[in-house]
Design a protein around this motif. Sequence first.
Motif, mmCIF file in Angstrom:
data_model
loop_
_atom_site.group_PDB
_atom_site.id
_atom_site.type_symbol
_atom_site.label_atom_id
_atom_site.label_comp_id
_atom_site.label_asym_id
_atom_site.label_seq_id
_atom_site.Cartn_x
_atom_site.Cartn_y
_atom_site.Cartn_z
ATOM 1 N N GLY A 154 0.807 -1.205 0.000
ATOM 2 C CA GLY A 154 0.000 0.000 0.000
ATOM 3 C C GLY A 154 0.839 1.252 0.000
ATOM 4 O O GLY A 154 2.072 1.204 0.110
ATOM 5 N N MET A 155 0.164 2.376 -0.101
ATOM 6 C CA MET A 155 0.836 3.666 -0.147
ATOM 7 C C MET A 155 1.044 4.223 1.256
ATOM 8 O O MET A 155 0.099 4.309 2.041
ATOM 9 C CB MET A 155 0.045 4.640 -1.012
ATOM 10 N N PRO A 156 2.280 4.592 1.585
ATOM 11 C CA PRO A 156 2.574 5.148 2.910
ATOM 12 C C PRO A 156 1.776 6.429 3.162
ATOM 13 O O PRO A 156 1.398 7.150 2.239
ATOM 14 C CB PRO A 156 4.075 5.448 2.843
ATOM 15 N N ASN A 157 1.540 6.678 4.442
ATOM 16 C CA ASN A 157 0.905 7.914 4.894
ATOM 17 C C ASN A 157 -0.517 8.090 4.365
ATOM 18 O O ASN A 157 -0.991 9.214 4.193
ATOM 19 C CB ASN A 157 1.757 9.135 4.502
ATOM 20 N N THR A 158 -1.187 6.981 4.063
ATOM 21 C CA THR A 158 -2.593 6.994 3.682
ATOM 22 C C THR A 158 -3.330 6.001 4.575
ATOM 23 O O THR A 158 -2.725 5.341 5.442
ATOM 24 C CB THR A 158 -2.802 6.587 2.211
ATOM 25 N N LEU A 221 8.247 17.429 -8.464
ATOM 26 C CA LEU A 221 8.699 16.277 -7.679
ATOM 27 C C LEU A 221 7.898 16.180 -6.385
ATOM 28 O O LEU A 221 7.707 17.173 -5.687
ATOM 29 C CB LEU A 221 10.184 16.408 -7.360
ATOM 30 N N VAL A 222 7.430 14.976 -6.082
ATOM 31 C CA VAL A 222 6.650 14.767 -4.859
ATOM 32 C C VAL A 222 7.247 13.639 -4.030
ATOM 33 O O VAL A 222 7.816 12.678 -4.562
ATOM 34 C CB VAL A 222 5.163 14.454 -5.164
ATOM 35 N N ASP A 223 7.134 13.775 -2.729
ATOM 36 C CA ASP A 223 7.584 12.771 -1.776
ATOM 37 C C ASP A 223 6.417 11.825 -1.517
ATOM 38 O O ASP A 223 5.363 12.249 -1.047
ATOM 39 C CB ASP A 223 8.006 13.465 -0.476
ATOM 40 N N VAL A 224 6.592 10.535 -1.822
ATOM 41 C CA VAL A 224 5.502 9.574 -1.646
ATOM 42 C C VAL A 224 5.750 8.630 -0.474
ATOM 43 O O VAL A 224 5.123 7.575 -0.362
ATOM 44 C CB VAL A 224 5.236 8.791 -2.948
ATOM 45 N N GLY A 225 6.673 8.997 0.408
ATOM 46 C CA GLY A 225 6.812 8.298 1.678
ATOM 47 C C GLY A 225 7.681 7.063 1.698
ATOM 48 O O GLY A 225 7.601 6.280 2.640
ATOM 49 N N VAL A 226 8.542 6.879 0.698
ATOM 50 C CA VAL A 226 9.376 5.667 0.678
ATOM 51 C C VAL A 226 10.860 5.965 0.882
ATOM 52 O O VAL A 226 11.693 5.050 0.822
ATOM 53 C CB VAL A 226 9.190 4.886 -0.652
ATOM 54 N N LYS A 227 11.199 7.193 1.138
ATOM 55 C CA LYS A 227 12.607 7.571 1.253
ATOM 56 C C LYS A 227 13.297 6.851 2.407
ATOM 57 O O LYS A 227 12.757 6.723 3.501
ATOM 58 C CB LYS A 227 12.716 9.081 1.464
ATOM 59 N N GLY A 228 14.511 6.349 2.138
ATOM 60 C CA GLY A 228 15.341 5.781 3.187
ATOM 61 C C GLY A 228 14.969 4.390 3.637
ATOM 62 O O GLY A 228 15.411 3.945 4.696
ATOM 63 N N GLN A 229 14.183 3.675 2.844
ATOM 64 C CA GLN A 229 13.777 2.329 3.253
ATOM 65 C C GLN A 229 13.524 1.461 2.021
ATOM 66 O O GLN A 229 13.218 1.977 0.946
ATOM 67 C CB GLN A 229 12.498 2.397 4.082
ATOM 68 N N PRO A 230 13.628 0.159 2.161
ATOM 69 C CA PRO A 230 13.214 -0.723 1.064
ATOM 70 C C PRO A 230 11.710 -0.571 0.808
ATOM 71 O O PRO A 230 10.930 -0.340 1.730
ATOM 72 C CB PRO A 230 13.539 -2.119 1.602
#
Length: 267
Positions: A154-158, A221-230
Amino acid sequence: MVNSTASSSQTLIDKVEINVDCGEAFGLWEGGPDEALMPLIDAANIACGGHAGDPVIMKKTVALAKRHGVKVGAHPGFPDKAGFGRRVLAMSAEQAYAEMLYQVGSLKVFLDEAGVPLNHIKPHGMWYIMMQDNEELNDASMRAISHFKVPVYGMPNTLHESGAKKYGIPFIPEAFVDVNYDNKGVLLGVPGSRKMTTDDIYQAASSLGKKGLVPAVDHSLVDVGVKGQPFTICLHSDFKTCKENIAAARKAVNEVNDELYNSQQVL
């Protein structure tokens, strides 16, 4: 060394992966070129008879994934083959709950018969999109998913993430590179997206893996919550250029993993 404070998804996957929707044929209607795609992917989301798929197709696609050593997830969709699950469908909570159990359970029978574990569940199309912010639909769907004791993509932060947490469902963050988000990071899906070239897809996958940022439909550019992790990247097999799209994403993902994960020990 991978940051140990990142998401708990690191206990589930240890690098960036690619997942693709498969088994989306039906009867005499052909789906994507699954045979050609399997060597390029890490996980296959197999249609469960709602938006696409049928018992014979499910059985064949499970066998194909097993032969290639590809992880298998259930891909339940709105029961709307005419619209390929990409139209808004009004379902009550009771219907959503029962439909999720029915579709995932149908695929699981074929997985059990083949000796293949169910790896994850990932709703399809408009069901997935509506679960971002429709609390009733999300809650009913997650309650059903919880019975299978596997992670959900799923999509992070939702509501995908918070709904999974409510029911104790392991959550694997997902991002998209062949369809677009709006400039606030809301997934638009196939109907609302611009056409992506293979270079667009390569650049988007590389940016996601290294920076956690992806170009939106307006190119911001948008941040979709996956930075810094698999995390896992989804691509679609029903696009005409799907093989080229997935090959471009594979090249970018391999480069990201070589740089960030393959030579490092995950804590």
